[in-house]
Each structure stands twice: as structure tokens, then as C-alpha cells.
Design a protein around this motif. Structure first.
Motif, PDB file in Angstrom:
ATOM      1  N   UNK A 150       4.954  35.125  -3.938  1.00  0.00           N
ATOM      2  CA  UNK A 150       4.231  34.820  -5.170  1.00  0.00           C
ATOM      3  C   UNK A 150       5.095  35.140  -6.389  1.00  0.00           C
ATOM      4  N   UNK A 151       5.833  36.253  -6.290  1.00  0.00           N
ATOM      5  CA  UNK A 151       6.749  36.645  -7.363  1.00  0.00           C
ATOM      6  C   UNK A 151       8.133  36.106  -7.016  1.00  0.00           C
ATOM      7  N   UNK A 152       9.185  36.790  -7.468  1.00  0.00           N
ATOM      8  CA  UNK A 152      10.537  36.387  -7.067  1.00  0.00           C
ATOM      9  C   UNK A 152      10.853  36.835  -5.640  1.00  0.00           C
ATOM     10  N   UNK A 159      -1.177  39.209  -5.430  1.00  0.00           N
ATOM     11  CA  UNK A 159      -0.555  37.886  -5.356  1.00  0.00           C
ATOM     12  C   UNK A 159      -1.551  36.760  -5.606  1.00  0.00           C
ATOM     13  N   UNK A 160      -2.757  37.122  -5.959  1.00  0.00           N
ATOM     14  CA  UNK A 160      -3.765  36.127  -6.351  1.00  0.00           C
ATOM     15  C   UNK A 160      -3.846  35.978  -7.872  1.00  0.00           C
ATOM     16  N   UNK A 161      -3.119  36.827  -8.595  1.00  0.00           N
ATOM     17  CA  UNK A 161      -3.165  36.809 -10.060  1.00  0.00           C
ATOM     18  C   UNK A 161      -2.058  35.924 -10.614  1.00  0.00           C
ATOM     19  N   UNK A 162      -2.430  34.950 -11.419  1.00  0.00           N
ATOM     20  CA  UNK A 162      -1.460  34.017 -12.001  1.00  0.00           C
ATOM     21  C   UNK A 162      -0.422  34.711 -12.877  1.00  0.00           C
ATOM     22  N   UNK A 200       5.771  34.066  -9.891  1.00  0.00           N
ATOM     23  CA  UNK A 200       7.215  33.976 -10.173  1.00  0.00           C
ATOM     24  C   UNK A 200       7.744  35.102 -11.070  1.00  0.00           C
ATOM     25  N   UNK A 201       7.019  36.203 -11.179  1.00  0.00           N
ATOM     26  CA  UNK A 201       7.449  37.304 -12.047  1.00  0.00           C
ATOM     27  C   UNK A 201       8.720  37.954 -11.492  1.00  0.00           C
ATOM     28  N   UNK A 254      10.650  40.883 -10.315  1.00  0.00           N
ATOM     29  CA  UNK A 254      10.191  42.139  -9.717  1.00  0.00           C
ATOM     30  C   UNK A 254      10.672  43.373 -10.460  1.00  0.00           C
ATOM     31  N   UNK A 255      11.703  43.247 -11.278  1.00  0.00           N
ATOM     32  CA  UNK A 255      12.132  44.380 -12.100  1.00  0.00           C
ATOM     33  C   UNK A 255      11.006  44.793 -13.052  1.00  0.00           C
ATOM     34  N   UNK A 256      10.222  43.821 -13.513  1.00  0.00           N
ATOM     35  CA  UNK A 256       9.075  44.114 -14.376  1.00  0.00           C
ATOM     36  C   UNK A 256       8.039  44.918 -13.592  1.00  0.00           C
ATOM     37  N   UNK A 257       7.797  44.530 -12.341  1.00  0.00           N
ATOM     38  CA  UNK A 257       6.846  45.269 -11.504  1.00  0.00           C
ATOM     39  C   UNK A 257       7.338  46.690 -11.253  1.00  0.00           C
ATOM     40  N   UNK A 258       8.637  46.852 -11.051  1.00  0.00           N
ATOM     41  CA  UNK A 258       9.202  48.186 -10.842  1.00  0.00           C
ATOM     42  C   UNK A 258       9.033  49.050 -12.087  1.00  0.00           C
ATOM     43  N   UNK A 259       9.327  48.489 -13.249  1.00  0.00           N
ATOM     44  CA  UNK A 259       9.169  49.260 -14.490  1.00  0.00           C
ATOM     45  C   UNK A 259       7.709  49.682 -14.686  1.00  0.00           C
ATOM     46  N   UNK A 260       6.766  48.783 -14.397  1.00  0.00           N
ATOM     47  CA  UNK A 260       5.348  49.108 -14.528  1.00  0.00           C
ATOM     48  C   UNK A 260       4.928  50.170 -13.511  1.00  0.00           C
TER      49      UNK A 260
END
Length: 158
Positions: free
Chosen positions: A36-38, A65-68, A72-73, A75-81
Motif C-alpha cells: 500500500x505504501x512504498x 493499509x486501508x487509509x488513502x 504510496x507514502x 516509509x521514512x515518514x512512517x518511521x519519523x511518526x
């Protein structure tokens, strides 16, 4: 001081028509990871380890992975969050130890840049991030080059 250990695992299928992102960097390869992401399997395992050590469930709970918004986000953004979430709970990162399982491409030349990238995302010293690459000796889905998996262990301190 309280210390906590977390473990993370992730796997993604290799497919044509996708870029290969591992450890926050793009790696030239004929196949990429489906997700869903990268689909950065290394970062996803790391996020799960961090969240697990903090007893905060898993990456799918926080970034479904159901959230728009996560389609394609990077994953570095997910790690920072994720790092922000555990720091809000009073934790700091001691170290991370990560293993990536892939037959191809050879990952060893890319490890220093992965470490630098993760160090910057997480706000920790480069020396506190260990990344290793291995194969499965042509066994299983990894050996057949159907996918890539990653394992991560982290130490948190409070």
C-alpha cells in the motif's frame, strides 16, 4: 532507568513495475516490493519493533493499509511518526539491529547509506543502527525471489 526490547518482522512480494525501496533508499533492481505504501520492508519491521517495545501495537494499527492518506507514502515518514509516538510516551532509542533477507540485489554496498538515512530519520547516532543482509540459500519464497523479508530488534530506554 527502564529498558524494553521490541521485535519486528515484515515481508512483501516482489513484482514488476514497482521501485525497490529498502532502508529508506531506492535501489536499482528489475523488481520492486508490492504494498500500500512504498513497501519498504526494512522500515516496516523497524517500526513494528519500536512500537512493540513501547507496547503500542503495530504499524498496521497506526498506519492502516486501508487509509488513502498512506497510499504510496514514503516509509521514512512512517518511521519519523513512529519515533514521535514512542518519544511522546517517554522512550528513547538505545539501538536497532536489523536483518534483511533477499537473494538479489546484493545489499551490502547499500548498507552505509541505509544506516545514514535511518539515523537521520530516527535522530540517533549511526553507530546505534546495525543492518545486515543475508540470503536464504535459494530456499523458500525469498530463495525463489518471490519476496523480501526483514527482522528488527530494538532497545528502548525510559
Amino acid at each position: 532507568m527502564k529498558t524494553r526490547i521490541g521485535f519486528g518482522f515484515d515481508v512483501h512480494k516482489l513484482v514488476e513495475g514497482r521501485e525497490l525501496w529498502l532502508g529508506g533508499i531506492r535501489i536499482e533492481h528489475t523488481l520492486g516490493l508490492l504494498g500500500h505504501s512504498d513497501a519498504d520492508v526494512l522500515i516496516h519491521a523497524l517500526c513494528d519493533a519500536l512500537l512493540g517495545a513501547a507496547n503500542m501495537r503495530d504499524i498496521g494499527f497506526h498506519f492502516p493499509d486501508t487509509a488513502n492518506e498512506y497510499k504510496n507514502i514514503d516509509s521514512k515518514i512512517l518511521l519519523k511518526k513512529t519515533v514521535e509516538l514512542i518519544r511522546e510516551k517517554g522512550f528513547s532509542i538505545g539501538n536497532a539491529d536489523i536483518t534483511v533477507c533477499a537473494e538479489r540485489p546484493k545489499l551490502n554496498p547499500h548498507i552505509p547509506l541505509m544506516q545514514k538515512t535511518l539515523s537521520e530519520c530516527m535522530g540517533i547516532d549511526l553507530e546505534d543502527i546495525s543492518i545486515k543482509a543475508t540470503t536464504t540459500e535459494k530456499l523458500g519464497f525469498t530463495g525463489r525471489e518471490e519476496g523480501i523479508s526483514a527482522y528488527a530488534v530494538v532497545l528502548l530506554e525510559k
